[in-house]
Design an enzyme around this catalytic site. Structure first.
Site, PDB file in Angstrom:
ATOM      1  N   ASP A  80       0.493  -1.337  -0.059  1.00  0.00           N
ATOM      2  CA  ASP A  80      -0.215   0.219   0.121  1.00  0.00           C
ATOM      3  C   ASP A  80       1.324   1.112   0.181  1.00  0.00           C
ATOM      4  OD1 ASP A  80       1.196   0.128   2.738  1.00  0.00           O
ATOM      5  OD2 ASP A  80      -0.929   0.027   3.750  1.00  0.00           O
ATOM      6  N   HIS A  97      11.465  -9.431  -0.144  1.00  0.00           N
ATOM      7  CA  HIS A  97      10.766  -8.019  -0.217  1.00  0.00           C
ATOM      8  C   HIS A  97      12.468  -7.310   0.097  1.00  0.00           C
ATOM      9  CE1 HIS A  97       9.157  -4.553   1.361  1.00  0.00           C
ATOM     10  NE2 HIS A  97       7.232  -4.767   0.292  1.00  0.00           N
ATOM     11  N   PHE A 127       6.296   1.809  -4.458  1.00  0.00           N
ATOM     12  CA  PHE A 127       8.047   1.877  -4.220  1.00  0.00           C
ATOM     13  C   PHE A 127       8.651   3.157  -3.952  1.00  0.00           C
ATOM     14  CE2 PHE A 127       7.186  -2.744  -4.705  1.00  0.00           C
ATOM     15  CZ  PHE A 127       7.671  -2.983  -3.271  1.00  0.00           C
ATOM     16  N   TYR A 185       3.120   4.807   0.644  1.00  0.00           N
ATOM     17  CA  TYR A 185       3.820   5.296   1.754  1.00  0.00           C
ATOM     18  C   TYR A 185       3.154   6.116   2.478  1.00  0.00           C
ATOM     19  CZ  TYR A 185       8.035   3.944  -0.792  1.00  0.00           C
ATOM     20  OH  TYR A 185       8.969   3.287  -0.797  1.00  0.00           O
TER      21      TYR A 185
END
Length: 221
Positions: free
Chosen positions: A65, A187, A78, A67
């Site tokens: 989701d 990740h 990202f 920031y």
């Protein structure tokens, strides 16, 4: 809100916009933006689609989701706005690119330059309440982004899907792996990367190798 999505995606996703769950989701999102500070800014909610047309699509990167701190989220997973400090996951993405491709870390963490080349930077959940990670999960966004991924899988071919971490890997069951290239790793967050699940995956060179083999333009990472 769905009317702000770019024209190339509208006919592809129109059926999804008309479903009851999506209408309920838009009601929820409007309420949240009216009553709370939320991210990304409302006019950037569908930036992943605005910057990357359906016709030009080559690579899909799936985030979780947005920031949730001030000034960071810009609708691309990202990615952060120009001038913002690189968050830890983005730092590790750039470190892997440097190791994999020999490219130094860029000054800006804004990844719209990737999106404009055909990289769909898609969060599983497209909105979040300020300073409250995961706060808009399980309200319909996941169903929508599942549908996006499945629609891409069914209507395109030779797409590279980069699935980083368990959350993204769960989306893999929506992808026809016979038609597309699916690359999985841990990740890029420090917790995963420092355990050896991220660094060395070479996803950026592997993506370009696949695209080149298919006669497609590679991505300037």
């Amino acid at each position: 809100m769905n009317q702000k999505i770019t024209e190339s995606w509208k006919p592809i996703l129109q059926k999804e916009f008309e479903k009851p769950y999506f209408k309920d989701l838009m009601t929820f999102v409007r309420s949240e933006y009216n009553e709370h500070q939320c991210f990304p800014p409302e006019n950037q909610l569908f930036s992943a689609f605005d910057f990357c047309s359906f016709d030009d699509l080559k690579v899909v990167i799936i985030g979780q989701d947005p920031y949730h701190d001030n000034g960071q989220a810009n609708g691309l997973c990202f990615s952060v706005n120009d001038g913002m400090k690189h968050p830890p996951s983005l730092k590790n993405i750039f470190k892997e690119i440097e190791t994999d491709l020999g490219k130094p870390t860029p000054e800006s963490g804004n990844l719209d330059r990737w999106a404009k080349q055909g990289v769909l930077l898609l969060n599983a959940t497209l909105t979040v309440r300020a300073h409250d990670a995961g706060s808009h999960q399980k309200n319909g966004w996941e169903q929508f982004t599942d549908a996006v991924i499945q629609t891409i899988s069914e209507n395109k071919k030779d797409i590279v899907f980069l699935l980083w971490g368990g959350f993204a890997k769960k989306k893999g069951n929506k992808i026809d792996k016979k038609k597309h290239c699916v690359l999985e790793s841990g990740h890029p967050s420090p917790l995963s990367a420092n355990r050896g699940y991220w660094f060395g995956n070479k996803h950026f060179s592997e993506s370009n190798k696949y695209l080149s083999e298919k006669g497609l333009n590679t991505i300037i990472w």
